[in-house]
Design an enzyme around this catalytic site. Structure first.
Site, PDB file in Angstrom:
ATOM      1  N   SER A 124      43.202  46.060  45.820  1.00 55.70           N
ATOM      2  CA  SER A 124      43.733  44.940  45.270  1.00 55.70           C
ATOM      3  C   SER A 124      43.706  44.886  43.721  1.00 55.70           C
ATOM      4  O   SER A 124      42.889  45.375  43.067  1.00 55.70           O
ATOM      5  CB  SER A 124      42.852  43.645  45.639  1.00 55.70           C
ATOM      6  OG  SER A 124      43.124  42.651  44.837  1.00 55.70           O
ATOM      7  N   TYR A 148      34.455  39.470  46.945  1.00 60.13           N
ATOM      8  CA  TYR A 148      35.512  40.149  47.426  1.00 60.13           C
ATOM      9  C   TYR A 148      36.081  41.341  46.553  1.00 60.13           C
ATOM     10  O   TYR A 148      36.311  42.443  47.001  1.00 60.13           O
ATOM     11  CB  TYR A 148      36.637  39.245  47.688  1.00 60.13           C
ATOM     12  CG  TYR A 148      37.952  39.771  48.096  1.00 60.13           C
ATOM     13  CD1 TYR A 148      38.143  40.377  49.239  1.00 60.13           C
ATOM     14  CD2 TYR A 148      39.011  39.636  46.961  1.00 60.13           C
ATOM     15  CE1 TYR A 148      39.353  41.032  49.533  1.00 60.13           C
ATOM     16  CE2 TYR A 148      40.130  40.355  47.479  1.00 60.13           C
ATOM     17  CZ  TYR A 148      40.549  40.914  48.505  1.00 60.13           C
ATOM     18  OH  TYR A 148      41.445  41.524  48.920  1.00 60.13           O
ATOM     19  N   LYS A 152      36.238  45.797  47.033  1.00 56.56           N
ATOM     20  CA  LYS A 152      37.400  46.607  46.959  1.00 56.56           C
ATOM     21  C   LYS A 152      37.300  47.795  46.098  1.00 56.56           C
ATOM     22  O   LYS A 152      37.689  48.761  46.170  1.00 56.56           O
ATOM     23  CB  LYS A 152      38.637  45.713  46.287  1.00 56.56           C
ATOM     24  CG  LYS A 152      39.058  44.888  47.364  1.00 56.56           C
ATOM     25  CD  LYS A 152      39.456  45.711  48.808  1.00 56.56           C
ATOM     26  CE  LYS A 152      40.002  44.549  49.721  1.00 56.56           C
ATOM     27  NZ  LYS A 152      40.396  45.198  51.149  1.00 56.56           N
TER      28      LYS A 152
END
Ligand code: NAD
Ligand code: UDP
Length: 331
Positions: A124, A148, A152
């Site tokens: 992302s 989150y 990644k």
């Protein structure tokens, strides 16, 4: 090739499965349906007019993953499966770290065991943090503001280290910008549970009358009109980006931005949506959302140069397709 697509019943995964089938690959979907619906599998089959193998499994379960690799001759993996709600990741960090990182490690381990050397990972643009736009793959990453984003960044590190130690392992780390829109059939699209966190699904719910008005988070950013700027990319372009990444894998780990290179502000998106669909989207300006950055858009030149891929759909098409999906969608 026979591609194992984890999270293939989800939003980006389902569109990518169709693109893979249309490009002549065969697809095994592994998804535990924690954020998707089984009927999406039938829709993929209908749209692509091709069969897929569906396995309802949790890819954090090592034995279940081993059984897949043992039973099918997998040529490559596209790993979409993951939890993605930024706010939720702050509340239940362990669930996020476990799901998103353990799944990556278990899949990489199975690839090593079974000699599978093609791996494409859903990363992302959030890993850039609050960098200077446009974001380029060579930039040093800045800390993200939530678990989150860290899952990644860590998954990227893990896969890069594995590729460095095993030069035959070919990994594409795809940093998505803001995927929106839906398949032109209107059959599959983004259908988040509950009240949407992201802008486009919120806008479509307001347009449908399910939510009263959009809350625009801040109009005092240093941007064109003070509202946040993002690089919205049509999910069909993103899906094609995965096919291109798979076709152009090379030894080692390689990072690619998948974005359009164009920034659009919140108010510009609202205007484009109203124009594309001849429908009003009432909104009010409220405070900034904690953790948000002012601007995020890609330098998309590396993917063009090395993968021969560029995004083709414009913001009007994204708004039109997002709305045609939402109009038909039964919650
Ligand atoms: P999604 O929630 O629609 O799809 C993810 C799928 O993975 C779901 O079908 C879910 O059921 C499945 N899944 C989750 N954990 C699993 C597990 N342990 N085992 C098996 N299946 C599991 O999300 P999406 O928008 O399609 O995102 C796909 C990937 O792209 C995710 O990794 C996400 O973090 C990443 N990503 C998404 C965006 C975005 O804005 N949508 C942006 C950047 C990156
Ligand atoms: N946004 C907004 N109202 C909403 C949801 C989002 O104003 O209900 C804004 C948000 O502040 C950001 C942009 O829209 O500037 C995109 O937000 P989204 O959550 O979709 O993506 P992300 O911030 O993760 O890039």
């Amino acid at each position: 090739m026979k591609i194992l697509v984890t999270g293939g019943a989800g939003y980006i995964g389902s569109h990518t499965c169709i693109a893979l089938l249309e490009a002549g690959h065969s697809v095994i979907i592994a998804d535990n349906l924690c954020n998707s619906r089984r009927d999406t599998i039938d829709k993929i089959i209908n749209i692509a007019e091709n069969e897929v193998t569906f396995l309802e499994i949790d890819v954090t379960e090592e034995q279940a993953v081993d059984v897949i690799f043992n039973n099918y001759k997998v040529d490559g993996v596209i790993h979409f499966a993951g939890l993605k709600a930024v706010g939720e990741s702050v509340d239940i960090p362990l669930t996020y770290y476990y799901n998103n990182i353990v799944s990556t490690m278990i899949l990489a381990k199975a690839c090593q065991k079974y000699g599978v050397n093609r791996f494409v990972f859903s990363s992302s643009a959030t890993v850039y943090g609050d960098n200077i736009v446009p974001f380029v793959e060579t930039m040093d990453l800045l800390p993200t503001t939530n678990p989150y984003g860290e899952t990644k960044a860590m998954s990227e590190r893990i896969l890069t280290d594995i590729a460095n130690a095993n030069p035959e392992f070919s990994v594409a780390l795809l940093r998505y910008f803001n995927p929106v829109g839906a398949h032109e059939s209107g059959l599959i699209g983004e259908a988040p549970n509950g009240i949407p966190n992201n802008l486009m699904p919120y806008v479509t719910k307001v347009a449908k009358g399910k939510l009263e008005k959009l809350r625009v988070f801040g109009n005092d950013y240093p941007t064109v009109d003070g509202t946040g700027v993002r690089d919205y990319i049509h999910v069909l372009d993103l899906a094609e980006g995965h096919v291109a990444a798979l076709d152009n894998l090379k030894e080692g780990a390689h990072v690619y931005n998948l974005g359009t290179g164009q920034g659009t502000s919140v108010l510009e998106l609202v205007k484009a949506f109203e124009e594309a669909n001849s429908i009003k989207v009432p909104y009010e300006i409220v405070d900034r959302r904690p953790g948000d950055i002012a601007s995020c858009y890609a330098d998309a030149s590396k993917a063009k140069r090395e993968l021969g891929w560029t995004a083709k759909h414009d913001i009007i098409t994204m708004c039109r397709d997002a709305w045609s999906f939402e109009k038909n969608y039964e919650d």
